[in-house]
Design an enzyme around this catalytic site. Structure first.
Site, PDB file in Angstrom:
ATOM      1  N   SER A   6      21.574  13.388 -38.882  1.00 13.03           N
ATOM      2  CA  SER A   6      22.995  13.359 -38.314  1.00 13.03           C
ATOM      3  C   SER A   6      23.570  14.498 -39.229  1.00 13.03           C
ATOM      4  CB  SER A   6      23.515  12.071 -38.180  1.00 13.03           C
ATOM      5  OG  SER A   6      24.799  11.990 -38.335  1.00 13.03           O
ATOM      6  N   HIS A  31      21.448  16.003 -34.875  1.00 15.85           N
ATOM      7  CA  HIS A  31      22.368  14.894 -33.928  1.00 15.85           C
ATOM      8  C   HIS A  31      23.778  15.196 -34.544  1.00 15.85           C
ATOM      9  CE1 HIS A  31      22.943  10.887 -32.416  1.00 15.85           C
ATOM     10  NE2 HIS A  31      23.964  10.397 -33.334  1.00 15.85           N
ATOM     11  N   ASP A  33      27.578  13.989 -34.502  1.00 20.20           N
ATOM     12  CA  ASP A  33      28.537  12.676 -34.262  1.00 20.20           C
ATOM     13  C   ASP A  33      29.905  13.285 -33.908  1.00 20.20           C
ATOM     14  OD1 ASP A  33      26.685  10.526 -34.188  1.00 20.20           O
ATOM     15  OD2 ASP A  33      26.217  10.994 -36.294  1.00 20.20           O
ATOM     16  N   HIS A  66      26.348  13.058 -29.648  1.00 21.99           N
ATOM     17  CA  HIS A  66      26.642  11.787 -29.562  1.00 21.99           C
ATOM     18  C   HIS A  66      28.300  11.746 -29.461  1.00 21.99           C
ATOM     19  CE1 HIS A  66      26.753   7.570 -31.585  1.00 21.99           C
ATOM     20  NE2 HIS A  66      27.217   7.407 -30.439  1.00 21.99           N
ATOM     21  N   MET A 139      22.920   1.489 -30.763  1.00 25.47           N
ATOM     22  CA  MET A 139      23.370   1.817 -32.155  1.00 25.47           C
ATOM     23  C   MET A 139      23.004   0.575 -33.068  1.00 25.47           C
ATOM     24  SD  MET A 139      25.172   4.599 -32.000  1.00 25.47           S
ATOM     25  CE  MET A 139      25.754   4.117 -33.811  1.00 25.47           C
TER      26      MET A 139
HETATM   27  C1  DX5 Z   1      27.617   6.369 -36.758  1.00 24.42           C
HETATM   28  C2  DX5 Z   1      26.807   7.583 -36.315  1.00 24.42           C
HETATM   29  C3  DX5 Z   1      25.364   7.780 -37.011  1.00 24.42           C
HETATM   30  C4  DX5 Z   1      25.598   8.108 -38.250  1.00 24.42           C
HETATM   31  C5  DX5 Z   1      24.325   7.575 -38.884  1.00 24.42           C
HETATM   32  O1  DX5 Z   1      28.989   6.072 -36.135  1.00 24.42           O
HETATM   33  O2  DX5 Z   1      26.608   7.615 -34.720  1.00 24.42           O
HETATM   34  O3  DX5 Z   1      24.878   8.791 -36.462  1.00 24.42           O
HETATM   35  O4  DX5 Z   1      25.767   9.444 -38.758  1.00 24.42           O
HETATM   36  O5  DX5 Z   1      24.355   7.735 -40.335  1.00 24.42           O
HETATM   37  P1  DX5 Z   1      23.342   6.951 -41.374  1.00 24.42           P
HETATM   38  O6  DX5 Z   1      22.078   7.463 -41.153  1.00 24.42           O
HETATM   39  O7  DX5 Z   1      24.106   7.299 -42.724  1.00 24.42           O
HETATM   40  O8  DX5 Z   1      23.586   5.484 -41.207  1.00 24.42           O
HETATM   41 ZN    ZN Z   2      25.251   9.145 -33.822  1.00 23.67          ZN
END
Ligand code: DX5
Ligand code: ZN
Length: 222
Positions: A6, A31, A33, A66, A139
């Site tokens: 991400s 990914h 966000d 996302h 999630m």
């Molecule tokens: C949360 C995001 C995730 C996040 C994951 O709102 O959708 O994609 O960036 O980060 P980690 O792996 O650090 O939990």
């Molecule tokens: Zn995400």
């Protein structure tokens, strides 16, 4: 197992190089966000930054956006234009946004589409969309921020989606997102996840290639 680092956890001062670094470290997808400060309590980046990442990595890298935003129906065309390969939208906007039409619009725009379910939302809510999506994102943290702890009770949703896929003869990808690193990869794989999003455990690892490798390896053992 596909690993999707991400970009939320990268060094934003040089996001293009960071995207490239993830690709060189063995990332299958990247990914992205997208947060609007309303659907979730954080603001990240929008279509222009997504387009910049596309420019940095070139056309061959799979980019997965996302959308944690209130109005995916209004904004998805801009993410198509930014060159995203897949755009996923949250089922929690059902009733406010015509999700069927939005998913169809993403498809017709030439990208793959996904539906996302938050930890507090029953997984049954995505059932009406399963026949029309390429991906379901479960999630495993409350969305908004990276670096949170993995919620293991969300694995039940992955099992439900895996069984349902088989029973209905569908072929959506099951993705998990939030709090995932090498320690969580085996249980995710065992439950039936096909793709793991990982922010902190990849970008903030001393050796990103080793982190990605170890997730793939531990996932394959189960
Ligand atoms: C949360 C995001 C995730 C996040 C994951 O709102 O959708 O994609 O960036 O980060 P980690 O792996 O650090 O939990
Ligand atoms: Zn995400």
């Amino acid at each position: 197992m596909l690993i999707a680092p991400s970009m939320l956890a990268c060094d934003f001062r040089r996001i293009g190089e960071e995207a490239q670094r993830a690709v060189e470290a063995g990332a299958d997808w990247l990914h992205l966000d997208v947060m609007d400060g309303s659907f979730v309590d954080n603001i990240s980046f929008g279509p222009d930054i997504c387009a910049a990442v596309r420019k940095s990595v070139g056309p061959a890298v799979f980019l997965d956006a996302h959308l944690m935003i209130d109005a995916p129906d209004r904004y998805y065309p801009r993410f198509l234009k930014a060159g995203m390969d897949l755009i996923s939208i949250h089922v929690e906007r059902e009733g406010k946004v015509d999700l069927h039409t939005t998913l169809q619009g993403i498809r017709e725009g030439g990208a793959k589409c996904g539906i996302v379910v938050n930890p507090a939302t029953p997984v049954e809510r995505v059932v009406p969309y399963l026949a029309e999506v390429d991906l379901v994102l479960v999630m495993s943290v409350v969305p908004g921020f990276g670096g949170q702890s993995f919620m293991a009770d969300t694995l039940e949703k992955v099992r439900f989606l895996k069984d349902g896929r088989e029973r209905a003869g569908l072929n959506y990808i099951i993705q998990m997102d939030g709090g995932i690193g090498p320690a969580q990869a085996p249980v995710c794989a065992q439950a039936g996840a096909d793709c793991l999003v990982a922010g902190s455990s990849t970008f903030r690892a001393p050796d990103m290639a080793a982190a990605i490798n170890s997730m793939k390896k531990t996932a394959a053992q189960d």
